[in-house]
Design a protein around this motif. Structure first.
Motif, mmCIF file in Angstrom:
data_model
loop_
_atom_site.group_PDB
_atom_site.id
_atom_site.type_symbol
_atom_site.label_atom_id
_atom_site.label_comp_id
_atom_site.label_asym_id
_atom_site.label_seq_id
_atom_site.Cartn_x
_atom_site.Cartn_y
_atom_site.Cartn_z
ATOM 1 N N PHE A 2 47.753 40.779 36.929
ATOM 2 C CA PHE A 2 48.714 40.190 37.867
ATOM 3 C C PHE A 2 49.770 41.215 38.266
ATOM 4 O O PHE A 2 50.120 41.346 39.447
ATOM 5 C CB PHE A 2 49.378 38.964 37.235
ATOM 6 N N SER B 12 36.760 30.682 37.798
ATOM 7 C CA SER B 12 37.934 30.137 38.501
ATOM 8 C C SER B 12 37.666 28.726 38.998
ATOM 9 O O SER B 12 38.525 27.839 38.874
ATOM 10 C CB SER B 12 38.311 31.050 39.676
ATOM 11 N N ILE C 73 42.766 40.424 42.415
ATOM 12 C CA ILE C 73 42.977 38.976 42.586
ATOM 13 C C ILE C 73 41.939 38.201 41.757
ATOM 14 O O ILE C 73 42.309 37.338 40.955
ATOM 15 C CB ILE C 73 42.920 38.586 44.081
ATOM 16 N N VAL D 223 42.957 45.716 45.754
ATOM 17 C CA VAL D 223 43.662 44.446 45.568
ATOM 18 C C VAL D 223 42.670 43.281 45.642
ATOM 19 O O VAL D 223 42.858 42.247 44.994
ATOM 20 C CB VAL D 223 44.796 44.279 46.610
ATOM 21 N N VAL E 132 39.047 31.479 46.419
ATOM 22 C CA VAL E 132 39.851 32.702 46.580
ATOM 23 C C VAL E 132 39.160 33.861 45.869
ATOM 24 O O VAL E 132 39.021 34.962 46.415
ATOM 25 C CB VAL E 132 41.282 32.496 46.028
ATOM 26 N N ALA E 133 38.701 33.609 44.638
ATOM 27 C CA ALA E 133 38.010 34.654 43.879
ATOM 28 C C ALA E 133 36.701 35.035 44.556
ATOM 29 O O ALA E 133 36.399 36.221 44.735
ATOM 30 C CB ALA E 133 37.749 34.183 42.451
ATOM 31 N N ALA F 232 48.184 43.710 40.645
ATOM 32 C CA ALA F 232 48.001 43.112 41.973
ATOM 33 C C ALA F 232 49.328 43.038 42.722
ATOM 34 O O ALA F 232 49.397 43.361 43.915
ATOM 35 C CB ALA F 232 47.391 41.713 41.834
ATOM 36 N N THR G 62 42.627 38.585 37.959
ATOM 37 C CA THR G 62 43.707 37.722 37.478
ATOM 38 C C THR G 62 43.245 36.279 37.358
ATOM 39 O O THR G 62 43.500 35.601 36.344
ATOM 40 C CB THR G 62 44.916 37.816 38.435
ATOM 41 N N LEU G 63 42.543 35.785 38.384
ATOM 42 C CA LEU G 63 42.083 34.392 38.369
ATOM 43 C C LEU G 63 41.058 34.147 37.271
ATOM 44 O O LEU G 63 41.102 33.121 36.581
ATOM 45 C CB LEU G 63 41.484 34.041 39.735
ATOM 46 N N SER H 228 37.326 36.802 47.947
ATOM 47 C CA SER H 228 37.835 38.162 47.720
ATOM 48 C C SER H 228 36.703 39.103 47.336
ATOM 49 O O SER H 228 36.615 40.236 47.828
ATOM 50 C CB SER H 228 38.891 38.157 46.618
#
Length: 607
Positions: free
Chosen positions: A418, A98, A382, A378, A109-110, A421, A385-386, A113
């Protein structure tokens, strides 16, 4: 006494050149890095059935296509993370992918998380395993929290002893669980194939169900996808594999995916054929075992191995959290102490931090962490998805040979991840809302720490002009690099017009020692540099040993040894926790040397 106890609990220190011996084979890596994903078959199928039961037992046949959809997502994730392993062979997984392809904030964010998710992995897994044990022995139920804390401490100590040793111990129960589950599925399918399971137990596939909706099916699909937590752990832990690390990691990932798919489809299929619905009194796996073989010895083996795998699932967090923390630390987003290897060559600060955070969660939730499972799930989707979106951008940008097939795989995985999530956010908002609070806070802290390290670097870094040469009692100056802090201390020592100024440097590998000596010779040719190679990564012991030698010689001539300790002082108090307090440790140790004078030369940072 303290040192002896530590040696007894943790084991003898390992030399730095023994790092290769701590690498994992595919067999051991599969056990410790897949335990989280494999354990999810104990509750993933049940999550699907719980949602479908809100409509009625006739809706249970939908579990078969939903399970097939979960396996399709699993295949997409496995193929995607296999590509991540070869594209980023130094580890880091979703964080590195990411950050490199979507920008720093996406990477944070990745990374943020996953850090939180690994803490939740330990707390949730250990609590679930403890619940399984206390359910079998109800008299232990009041002691849920102490038992869970005991398991966390046990796993923490085991991992502090080294990756290889923990893998050697934990491999047996993991493979035992896989074997028992395969045997259970095999016996159940045999009973189905031979007509021993009445057809009336389950609704026919395609039976119309009143009240079923796309929303409920998507909610069931999202709930079942919680079985895929832990799939990314292998891509984070590539440095732990024996060479060739990427090849071994990729093969381990494929093996994990195959085992997980077989177990997941097998349990969902058996639950359908036996018409099993989840109840508060017995789990789906428990009901399957009882329906297949009755309440005999094998039934209790199934329950026992299920409890074990739920506890050991926490070990995936212990394997992946420290390595992810190292990557974030190298980029300056979390304290540098996470880069330090412990006595047994593991990243012990990351292991200790993970254990402590998990214990705090267990205490706060009184051992009842089932409400954290949606947040836990969740927190994985995330980064899923990233990571896959990042890989899509990489293939589109670089266009290597066969990039269209790779791009397609990642596109499918990113889209499904996505959707899953989003379904968690829509259907489980009361459980997952904290993500909107802790993620911004974590990213804010990451940036604050990064800004601090940048400010420190600017103030300590020597520019080209400053790198020009600067011109009885012995002054020893411990140095950690070529910085303004060291320059400030050397200036002070020289201003006293002493006979000898000796710089002392501790290197953790031979190549680093040689490189530093060359840099020093160009920068301070008139100051003698003594370099000591420390195979066990200790700074204070080599320094004390050298000081003792010099002190012994000076005592004979009546001279003194003065240790000049360079130290920089951050502007703000909270900045102290972001730096290794080596100078404080050295000063404390030297206080017990009678013939050694200690001087601290402070360098004050302005921002």
């Amino acid at each position: 006494m303290k040192s002896s106890f530590k040696r007894y609990v943790i084991g003898k220190p390992l030399r730095s050149d023994a790092l290769g011996e701590q690498k994992l084979s595919k067999t051991k890596a599969l056990a410790i890095l897949s335990s989280d994903a494999l354990s999810s078959v104990a509750y993933g199928p049940e999550q699907i059935l719980i949602v479908l039961m809100t409509v009625g037992t006739l809706a249970l046949w939908y579990s078969l296509p939903i399970a097939a959809g979960v396996v399709i997502l699993l295949v997409a994730l496995i193929l995607s993370y296999r590509q991540v392993i070869f594209a980023y062979p130094h580890g880091g997984g979703a964080y590195v992918v990411s950050r490199e392809n979507l920008g720093v904030n996406a990477g944070l964010v990745a990374g943020g998380s996953l850090l939180v998710d690994y803490i939740l992995t330990v707390a949730v897994s250990v609590s679930a395993g403890t619940d399984a044990i206390t359910s079998a022995f109800p008299s232990l139920h009041p002691y849920n929290v102490p038992i869970a804390i005991f398991f966390v401490v046990f796993l923490t100590i085991l991992n502090l002893r080294g990756v290889t040793e923990s893998a050697s111990i934990l491999a047996y129960p993991v493979y035992l669980f896989v074997g028992v589950m395969l045997l259970l599925i095999g016996m159940g399918l045999y009973h189905v194939a031979t007509g021993q399971v009445p057809a009336e137990l389950h609704p026919k596939v395609g039976t119309p169900v009143a009240g079923i909706s796309l929303f409920i099916l998507l909610k069931a699909y999202a709930s079942g996808s919680s079985a895929l937590t832990g799939v990314e752990a292998i891509s984070n832990a590539i440095p732990n594999f024996k060479n060739p690390a990427p090849n071994n990691a990729a093969k381990t990932l494929l093996a994990m995916g195959a085992i997980l798919a077989v177990l997941f489809i097998g349990i969902v299929s058996l639950a359908y054929f036996y018409g099993i619905a989840p109840t508060a009194e017995a789990t789906v796996v428990s009901q399957l075992a009882e329906a297949s073989v009755g309440r005999n010895l094998f039934y209790y083996i199934v329950q026992g191995t299920t409890a074990m795998i739920l506890v050991l699932a926490a070990n995936t967090g212990y394997s992946a959290f420290p390595l992810l923390a190292v990557n974030l630390s190298k980029d300056g987003f979390i304290p540098r102490i996470f880069q330090i290897r412990g006595d047994r060559l593991g990243y012990s600060n990351g292991i200790l931090m993970l254990g402590a955070a998990a214990i705090v969660l267990i205490i706060l939730f009184d051992g009842a962490t089932e409400h954290l499972i949606p947040l836990y799930a969740v927190g994985v989707f995330i980064p899923f998805t990233l990571a896959q979106t990042g890989m899509m951008r990489k293939w589109w940008r670089d266009k290597p040979k066969g990039w269209i097939a790779k791009f397609t795989i990642n596109t499918i995985g990113a889209a499904i991840s996505f959707i899953v999530a989003m379904m968690f956010f829509v259907t489980k908002m009361p459980q997952v809302w904290p993500v909107f609070i802790f993620l911004p806070i974590i990213i804010f802290l990451f940036h604050r720490i990064k800004l601090h390290y940048q400010a420190v670097g600017e103030q300590l870094r020597l520019n080209h002009e400053e790198l020009a040469a600067i011109e009885g009692n012995v002054f020893i100056v411990p140095v950690a690099g070529i910085t303004k802090v060291v320059e400030n201390s050397l200036h002070y020592a020289k201003s006293l017009h002493v006979e000898k100024v000796i710089a002392f440097y501790v290197a953790f590998d031979q190549a680093d020692a040689k490189a530093f000596e060359e840099k020093w010779k160009a920068w301070q040719p008139d100051v003698r540099l003594v370099t000591y190679y420390s195979p066990y990564r200790s700074i204070t012991q080599p320094l004390i040993k050298f000081i003792d030698k010099v002190e012994h010689q000076c005592t004979k001539t009546g001279h003194k040894v003065t240790v000049v300790i360079p130290q920089f002082l951050p502007k703000k108090g909270w900045h102290h926790m972001l730096h290794n307090q080596s100078s404080l440790l050295i000063r404390t140790t030297l206080l017990f040397h009678r013939n050694v004078v200690i001087m601290t030369v402070p360098f004050h940072l302005s921002k």
